[in-house]
Design an enzyme around this catalytic site. Sequence first.
Site, PDB file in Angstrom:
ATOM      1  N   GLU A 166      17.946 -26.682   6.710  1.00 24.77           N
ATOM      2  CA  GLU A 166      17.920 -25.938   7.961  1.00 24.77           C
ATOM      3  C   GLU A 166      17.365 -26.760   9.114  1.00 24.77           C
ATOM      4  OE1 GLU A 166      16.897 -21.614   5.884  1.00 24.77           O
ATOM      5  OE2 GLU A 166      15.270 -22.950   6.532  1.00 24.77           O
ATOM      6  N   ARG A 172       1.037 -23.871   8.816  1.00 28.91           N
ATOM      7  CA  ARG A 172       1.455 -22.944   9.867  1.00 28.91           C
ATOM      8  C   ARG A 172       1.930 -21.619   9.277  1.00 28.91           C
ATOM      9  NH1 ARG A 172       6.512 -20.931   8.974  1.00 28.91           N
ATOM     10  NH2 ARG A 172       8.254 -22.076   9.855  1.00 28.91           N
ATOM     11  N   GLY A 196      10.922 -14.126   0.625  1.00 33.10           N
ATOM     12  CA  GLY A 196      12.317 -13.927   0.997  1.00 33.10           C
ATOM     13  C   GLY A 196      12.601 -14.538   2.351  1.00 33.10           C
ATOM     14  N   ASP A 197      13.430 -15.586   2.380  1.00 32.99           N
ATOM     15  CA  ASP A 197      13.643 -16.288   3.651  1.00 32.99           C
ATOM     16  C   ASP A 197      15.051 -16.842   3.809  1.00 32.99           C
ATOM     17  OD1 ASP A 197      13.528 -18.289   1.790  1.00 32.99           O
ATOM     18  OD2 ASP A 197      11.868 -19.384   2.716  1.00 32.99           O
TER      19      ASP A 197
END
Length: 353
Positions: free
Chosen positions: A65, A121, A235-236
């Site tokens: 991504e 993060r 969940g991504d």
Amino acid sequence: MTLAPSALAYVPFVSVENMMGLVNHIGIEDFLKELAVYIEEDFKRWPEFDKTPRVASHVPGGVIELMPTADKSLYGFKYVNGHPKNTKTGHQTVTAFGVLSEVTTGYPVLLTEMTVLTALRTAATSALVATYLAPKNASVMAMIGNGAQCEFQAMAFRALCGINTLRLYDIDSKATEKAQRNLVARGFEVVTCRSAQEAVEGAHVITTCTADKQYATILTDNMVGAGQHINAIGGDCPGKTELHRDILLRSDIFVEYPEQTRIEGEIQALDDDYPVTELWQVMRGEIPGRRDAKQLTLFDSVGFAIEDFSALRYVRDKVAGTAFSERLDMLADPDDPRDLFGMVTRAEVAPAN
């Protein structure tokens, strides 16, 4: 002949070694608290950013991504992969790097590793959100999924929320043993559990962080009670979830960027117009977060580019003037901006006599 790079050719580069040095120099919990301040600042100015769902290429075994965003001064992006089966071959499930650039020139001002930084993060964002959504005086967190993110989440929730008791469960007992060893060494009270059901008993916060790229039911409706806060971070991507649909239907759901979360998050199981609350509005005080002690709150976390942007800003500020970055000869900078070819040919090594 060899041409020395000009000052404009160099970009500060933070290697993995330097990132680890920076984190340990600052202290992990202080790093997380300071990073959370940057994230909260950027959430509070959310409308200023260019926003788009991440650009995902779904490949055999995982996903690769790009996550871009920009404000009026800076542009940032992160390259990140997610390959759940990587650990079987000794590879990390997630690796990443990122770039921060000035929009006026397009020149990068920071190149950094983001495998470690993403873990930090993600944890800082989870704990920051919990300061708005978790029950008052929460002290116990269940952690279902004890892989690479587990300890970072624990450290962040202690640093920002004061949680020091952890109930751990993973289908891989070795992952739980690893997490227990690391967290006990950091002063946590750790309870290892034999099931997810056992782990959530008595927990005020439930963190789910599993890696399999599939529709899964890590939590069923009967496992979750009124007043709890669910921090769902596993969940991504499309086709990857952790929660039973019935949990969603009785939760107040909070998200980063609906356009992305509806594709990748737990709410992909719901209708496209199902109501959710955007966190930036909560942080700006426009919409309430937790309203009462019985409310069931859910942070449907998928990670968004603005969080990476915040992390890049923070690291750029922290490494300035320190030894935690190095100058990387990254940008071609000819004497005449129109004569790139000439720069290349002048650098040609003269043949030996």
